[in-house]
Design an enzyme around this catalytic site. Structure first.
Site, PDB file in Angstrom:
ATOM      1  CB  CYS A   9      -0.813  -0.166   1.083  1.00  0.00           C
ATOM      2  SG  CYS A   9      -1.942   1.420   1.326  1.00  0.00           S
ATOM      3  CD  GLU A  35      -6.046   1.746  -6.111  1.00  0.00           C
ATOM      4  OE1 GLU A  35      -6.397   3.019  -5.543  1.00  0.00           O
ATOM      5  OE2 GLU A  35      -6.125   0.719  -5.791  1.00  0.00           O
ATOM      6  NE  ARG A  51       2.527   0.733   3.338  1.00  0.00           N
ATOM      7  CZ  ARG A  51       3.711   0.100   3.596  1.00  0.00           C
ATOM      8  NH1 ARG A  51       4.182  -0.250   4.735  1.00  0.00           N
ATOM      9  NH2 ARG A  51       4.501  -0.161   2.425  1.00  0.00           N
TER      10      ARG A  51
HETATM   11  N1  ARG Z   1      -6.981  -1.509  -6.783  1.00  0.00           N
HETATM   12  C1  ARG Z   1      -8.256  -1.938  -6.412  1.00  0.00           C
HETATM   13  C2  ARG Z   1      -9.549  -1.339  -7.323  1.00  0.00           C
HETATM   14  O1  ARG Z   1      -9.164  -0.781  -8.305  1.00  0.00           O
HETATM   15  C3  ARG Z   1      -8.376  -1.338  -5.003  1.00  0.00           C
HETATM   16  C4  ARG Z   1      -7.452  -1.728  -3.901  1.00  0.00           C
HETATM   17  C5  ARG Z   1      -7.493  -0.662  -2.839  1.00  0.00           C
HETATM   18  N2  ARG Z   1      -7.102   0.587  -3.112  1.00  0.00           N
HETATM   19  C6  ARG Z   1      -7.168   1.894  -2.372  1.00  0.00           C
HETATM   20  N3  ARG Z   1      -6.989   2.636  -2.996  1.00  0.00           N
HETATM   21  N4  ARG Z   1      -7.261   1.738  -1.033  1.00  0.00           N
HETATM   22  O2  ARG Z   1     -10.485  -1.323  -6.951  1.00  0.00           O
END
Ligand code: ARG
Length: 366
Positions: free
Chosen positions: A71, A247, A74
């Site tokens: 992560c 992401e 953090r």
């Molecule tokens: N990578 C995942 C997604 O795109 C989420 C993982 C957690 N990500 C976060 N920013 N807490 O759905």
């Protein structure tokens, strides 16, 4: 002499003692450690587990985040809001609590990092599991004309349909919540759409997707990992932070095995997709990621770009050093999937040692 502890109890007591010593030291309460360890030992001897105090649960959940090597976010570990859902056993009430988590964490866009912790594994008690990978996630369907929705959800979507759920068959159908106690039949419920924060993804200059309407949900709430604190395992402890733009823009919407939108974006932008060397994928990815960040911002939903996230991670590294703790990390996950070499993380090495408390993958329950 008779053996006093079964090996399991022995392991549990060692883990408990280590956690209790560390957490007492962290709050400058060393004197509390030994009496508390004796108390935990008595509970373990009598019932095969010990119960965390509220303070231990909160401190443990936060430390589990702080120790999450993959992560980048953090820095904010101490801002995790811990909801104590222990003792909630009825499936209906668990789902109520999950819906509450979805609402509270979204917090009208000002996303609150949050974890809801349900009962740990205990001897002689059915354990709880959430079947969903994330509380919010779009369904995926295999059809004669190809995959509709999120390919990553195909298996779970099939399981939901077998349970009697019916999807609309759109590209962005929210899956229902599914919870299971022991080997009992799973209980499921649709998530009311009015409590879900979703963001339409639009570029402020170009139409990126033709007629295809693209959106994403605002809060990633991981719900299939377990949390381990001092030897106690919580199999049902959904947690969330907020998104880092890549992401969504460089993975969920871009991966060939996910929504695979780069070819469409490139076509909309009129890029030369015949030659790799035109860097059409890179250009399409860049515009897609700008669209994700701008759309979240426009709709007042927290999100962080990867450069800011990396600088925040650098501050986390400095703060941990000042606190006398070693930062562990998994380089291949910490580097963002876009322009990694433009962040300091790319140019460093990280020690991927696993420290507990932490979050763990579990085998799929379906
Ligand atoms: N990578 C995942 C997604 O795109 C989420 C993982 C957690 N990500 C976060 N920013 N807490 O759905």
């Amino acid at each position: 002499m008779k053996q006093q502890n079964s090996p399991d109890k022995h392991y549990l007591l060692e883990e408990a003692a280590t956690f209790i010593r560390n957490s007492c030291a962290e709050r400058n309460a060393e004197a509390e450690a030994e009496p508390r360890i004796r108390d935990a030992a008595i509970q373990i001897e009598a019932q095969g587990y010990y119960e965390h105090t509220w303070q231990e649960l909160e401190q443990g959940a936060k430390a589990a985040w702080r120790n999450s090597n993959k992560c980048i976010g953090r820095l904010f570990w101490d801002r995790l809001q811990v909801i104590d859902g222990r003792g909630i056993r009825r499936e209906e009430e668990i789902v109520d609590k999950l819906l509450e988590h979805i609402k509270k964490a979204a917090n009208h866009g000002k996303i609150q990092p949050m974890i809801t912790v349900f009962d740990p594994h205990k001897p002689n008690q059915d354990s709880l599991r959430i079947w969903n990978h994330q509380l919010l996630r779009y369904a995926g369907y295999e059809t004669a004309d190809g995959i509709i929705g999120d390919p990553d959800s195909i298996e779970f979507t099939k399981a939901c349909i077998e349970l009697g759920w019916q999807g609309k068959g759109s590209h962005f159908d929210l899956l229902p919540l599914v919870v299971q106690k022991g080997n009992k039949p799973p209980y499921w419920r649709e998530i009311p759409s009015d409590i879900v924060l979703e963001v339409p993804i639009e570029h402020d200059k170009y139409s990126l997707f033709g007629n295809f309407e693209v959106k994403w949900y605002g809060v990633p709430i991981i719900s299939d990992m377990s949390m381990e604190i001092g030897g106690i395992v919580y199999p049902c402890a959904p947690f969330n932070g907020w998104y880092m733009g890549t992401e969504i823009g460089a993975r969920n919407l871009a991966d060939e095995k996910r929504y695979n939108l780069l070819p469409l974006v490139a076509e909309s932008l009129g890029l030369d997709t015949k030659r790799n060397s035109s860097l059409w994928k890179d250009e399409a990815m860049l515009e897609l990621n700008k669209a994700v960040l701008n759309s979240f911002k426009k709709h007042g939903v927290n999100i962080v770009d990867h450069h800011t996230a990396a600088s925040q991670f650098r501050i986390f590294e400095q703060k941990e050093q000042m606190a006398g703790r070693k930062v562990t990390g998994q380089w291949s996950w910490l580097i963002p999937p876009m322009s990694p070499s433009a962040t300091h993380i790319f140019h460093k090495r990280y020690d991927n040692t696993l420290i507990k408390p932490n979050y763990f993958y579990q085998s799929k329950p379906f």
